[in-house]
Design an enzyme around this catalytic site. Structure first.
Site, mmCIF file in Angstrom:
data_model
loop_
_atom_site.group_PDB
_atom_site.id
_atom_site.type_symbol
_atom_site.label_atom_id
_atom_site.label_comp_id
_atom_site.label_asym_id
_atom_site.label_seq_id
_atom_site.Cartn_x
_atom_site.Cartn_y
_atom_site.Cartn_z
ATOM 1 N N HIS A 163 17.838 -69.493 -7.150
ATOM 2 C CA HIS A 163 15.825 -70.190 -7.520
ATOM 3 C C HIS A 163 15.639 -68.942 -8.385
ATOM 4 C CE1 HIS A 163 16.035 -73.596 -5.604
ATOM 5 N NE2 HIS A 163 16.293 -73.473 -4.104
ATOM 6 N N ARG A 201 20.197 -71.957 8.860
ATOM 7 C CA ARG A 201 20.963 -72.935 8.240
ATOM 8 C C ARG A 201 22.506 -71.614 7.953
ATOM 9 N NH1 ARG A 201 18.811 -75.600 2.313
ATOM 10 N NH2 ARG A 201 17.005 -73.773 3.348
ATOM 11 N N ASP A 251 10.383 -73.973 -4.017
ATOM 12 C CA ASP A 251 11.052 -73.033 -4.540
ATOM 13 C C ASP A 251 11.600 -72.940 -6.359
ATOM 14 O OD1 ASP A 251 12.473 -75.136 -4.531
ATOM 15 O OD2 ASP A 251 14.365 -75.328 -4.161
ATOM 16 N N LYS A 302 20.552 -69.161 1.557
ATOM 17 C CA LYS A 302 19.303 -69.058 1.177
ATOM 18 C C LYS A 302 19.426 -67.605 -0.201
ATOM 19 C CE LYS A 302 15.875 -70.978 0.120
ATOM 20 N NZ LYS A 302 15.935 -71.318 -0.024
HETATM 21 N N1 LIG Z 1 11.213 -76.955 -0.587
HETATM 22 C C1 LIG Z 1 12.712 -76.807 -0.211
HETATM 23 O O1 LIG Z 1 12.978 -77.139 0.665
HETATM 24 C C2 LIG Z 1 13.734 -77.762 -1.477
HETATM 25 C C3 LIG Z 1 14.400 -78.550 -0.761
HETATM 26 C C4 LIG Z 1 15.219 -78.970 -2.067
HETATM 27 C C5 LIG Z 1 15.329 -79.250 -2.941
HETATM 28 N N2 LIG Z 1 13.633 -78.453 -3.411
HETATM 29 C C6 LIG Z 1 13.730 -78.698 -5.058
HETATM 30 O O2 LIG Z 1 13.328 -80.261 -5.026
HETATM 31 C C7 LIG Z 1 13.159 -80.197 -6.676
HETATM 32 C C8 LIG Z 1 13.808 -81.536 -6.939
HETATM 33 O O3 LIG Z 1 15.087 -81.262 -7.324
HETATM 34 P P1 LIG Z 1 16.129 -82.934 -6.660
HETATM 35 O O4 LIG Z 1 17.189 -82.438 -6.689
HETATM 36 O O5 LIG Z 1 15.160 -83.925 -6.938
HETATM 37 O O6 LIG Z 1 15.946 -82.611 -8.799
HETATM 38 P P2 LIG Z 1 17.049 -83.300 -9.771
HETATM 39 O O7 LIG Z 1 17.347 -83.394 -10.750
HETATM 40 O O8 LIG Z 1 17.357 -84.563 -8.631
HETATM 41 O O9 LIG Z 1 15.442 -84.411 -10.036
HETATM 42 C C9 LIG Z 1 14.796 -83.958 -10.695
HETATM 43 C C10 LIG Z 1 13.724 -85.086 -11.452
HETATM 44 O O10 LIG Z 1 12.397 -84.485 -12.322
HETATM 45 C C11 LIG Z 1 12.703 -85.763 -13.010
HETATM 46 N N3 LIG Z 1 11.331 -84.718 -14.067
HETATM 47 C C12 LIG Z 1 11.520 -83.754 -15.018
HETATM 48 N N4 LIG Z 1 10.527 -83.179 -15.088
HETATM 49 C C13 LIG Z 1 9.496 -84.391 -14.897
HETATM 50 C C14 LIG Z 1 8.112 -84.068 -15.112
HETATM 51 N N5 LIG Z 1 7.654 -84.022 -16.270
HETATM 52 N N6 LIG Z 1 7.789 -84.956 -14.113
HETATM 53 C C15 LIG Z 1 8.282 -86.474 -13.655
HETATM 54 N N7 LIG Z 1 9.594 -86.101 -13.442
HETATM 55 C C16 LIG Z 1 9.841 -85.002 -14.063
HETATM 56 C C17 LIG Z 1 13.357 -85.221 -13.881
HETATM 57 O O11 LIG Z 1 14.087 -86.664 -14.735
HETATM 58 C C18 LIG Z 1 14.341 -86.249 -12.499
HETATM 59 O O12 LIG Z 1 14.540 -86.753 -13.346
HETATM 60 C C19 LIG Z 1 13.895 -78.500 -7.339
HETATM 61 O O13 LIG Z 1 12.170 -77.548 -7.842
HETATM 62 C C20 LIG Z 1 14.325 -78.318 -6.339
HETATM 63 O O14 LIG Z 1 15.584 -76.699 -5.553
HETATM 64 C C21 LIG Z 1 12.956 -77.923 -2.674
#
Ligand SMILES: NC(=O)c1ccc[n+]([C@@H]2O[C@H](COP(=O)([O-])OP(=O)(O)OC[C@H]3O[C@@H](n4cnc5c(N)ncnc54)[C@H](O)[C@@H]3O)[C@@H](O)[C@H]2O)c1
Length: 367
Positions: free
Chosen positions: A95, A15, A268, A74
């Site tokens: 992160h 990206r 991440d 990143k």
């Molecule tokens: N690997 C990747 O390439 C990549 C890409 C994008 C996002 N991400 C990651 O994905 C993750 C989620 O991002 P998002 O935008 O959906 O976040 P978000 O804040 O929209 O949603 C997270 C949800 O997790 C819930 N939550 C918190 N603790 C919890 C628990 N113990 N049990 C169940 N649910 C719980 C919260 O209530 C919230 O609704 C983040 O860590 C983000 O950095 C990773």
């Protein structure tokens, strides 16, 4: 303002932080944008397109990093630490909770570090959301792929067929990533359960998603019960800025079927399974306790044309605000953007980050 857009150097990161149309928008606002040659190639943007949009193109990363504001996708890697300096603003995915080394480098150099993933708007995370939505949809594609027998999986098709039950998919966290994962899994015909903590969010998910998506309070007991019967587990829980909690411990994997697939989107932030470790698009999976783990920390890089447009659409108004108003006024006048400030003036200004790194917290002066 002088804005720099470096070529991403993380392995298989495809990206770019600004599209040519974003460059045109910034240049028309009186700003100077320096883009590193080739930065947009994988996203479908030639150097020529950037030139026509008004960018200054250069091969020199030094020149790009000399800008007042550097926008990236990143986190900076070790090779980029030498560009850190007190009057530099970095705006990117950071992160930092899972990266004490980079945090220390930013602190020592006095860099102003604003993290896309902690910028807030009405309690949601508008700059993280588009990437999470892509990762959420993609987690089901990847999960379905690795469930195939020839990829080491248990050999179950997500949607089943008439007369044969579908796969069971459980999702930890029903935010942006979890909701799109649930929608994608349900549209394949899978039986889907989203485990959440936030009751209002579960109410919303029940109303917005198809009827085969169920919600369940996220407790250790409920997660344990799901583990015994699931085929695909998707980790998408997040407490903004904090390291991910280990919701699935190694010992809990004993009850999981051999050949089941775990996709840890939250990798991440350190991952929400104890058995997770970050992987790359080149070698995305490994097996622990008979379970296939997919833990790619930059999943959206697999689809750069979609991801770059989605990311830039969300970040551009913030970039423009910082450039137009200057850093301090932009922070003061935009509390959501100020929430993105992780490190400033040699201090950690985000409480969850400070707690995760076990370091002192300094109140964010702009909030
Ligand atoms: N690997 C990747 O390439 C990549 C890409 C994008 C996002 N991400 C990651 O994905 C993750 C989620 O991002 P998002 O935008 O959906 O976040 P978000 O804040 O929209 O949603 C997270 C949800 O997790 C819930 N939550 C918190 N603790 C919890 C628990 N113990 N049990 C169940 N649910 C719980 C919260 O209530 C919230 O609704 C983040 O860590 C983000 O950095 C990773």
């Amino acid at each position: 303002m002088h804005i720099g857009v470096p070529r991403e150097i993380k392995r298989m990161e495809t990206r770019v932080a600004c599209t040519p149309s974003a460059v045109r928008h910034l240049v028309s606002g009186g700003h100077r944008v320096v883009v590193q040659l080739g930065a947009g190639h994988s996203s479908g943007f030639s150097d020529d397109k950037y030139r026509r949009a008004g960018a200054v193109m250069t091969e020199s990363s030094e020149e790009v990093w000399q800008s007042e504001l550097v926008v990236k996708v990143k986190e900076p890697l070790r090779e980029e630490y030498r560009y850190f300096r007190r009057d530099l603003i970095i705006f990117t995915f950071l992160h930092l909770a899972g990266n004490p080394e980079l945090s220390q480098e930013l602190l020592s150099a006095g860099v102003t570090a604003i993290a896309y993933e902690t910028v807030q708007d009405n309690g949601r995370l508008p700059l993280l959301a588009p990437m999470s939505e892509i990762a959420g949809k993609m987690s089901v594609l990847m999960g379905g792929y690795y469930l195939a027998h020839q990829h080491g999986g248990e050999g179950i098709l997500l949607g089943g067929v008439p007369g044969v039950l579908p796969a069971k998919v459980a999702i930890l966290g029903g935010g942006s990533a979890g909701m799109q994962a649930a929608r994608a899994a349900a549209s394949c015909g899978a039986d889907v359960t989203v485990l959440e903590l936030d009751q209002e969010r579960m109410r919303f998910l029940e109303a917005a998603l198809p009827p085969q998506v169920h919600t369940l309070y996220s407790t250790e007991q409920h997660i344990d019960e799901q583990l015994a019967s699931l085929d695909l587990l998707i980790g998408a829980a997040l407490v903004p800025g904090a390291a991910a909690s280990k919701l699935v411990k190694r010992g809990m994997l004993r009850s999981v079927k051999k050949g089941a697939v775990f996709v840890d989107i939250s990798i991440d932030q350190g991952g929400c399974f104890e058995t997770s470790r970050a992987t790359t698009h080149e070698a995305p999976v490994f097996v622990e306790e008979g379970v296939i783990h997919y833990c790619v920390s930059n999943m959206p890089a697999a689809y750069p044309r979609t991801s770059t447009e989605a990311l830039c659409g969300a970040t551009l108004p913030c970039i423009r605000r910082i450039a137009d108003l200057g850093f301090e006024s932009a922070m003061v006048m935009t509390p959501g953007l100020a929430g993105g400030l992780n490190i400033w003036n040699g201090s950690i200004t985000h409480r969850a980050l400070a707690d995760s790194l076990d370091r002192p917290f300094t109140e964010n002066p702009f909030l």
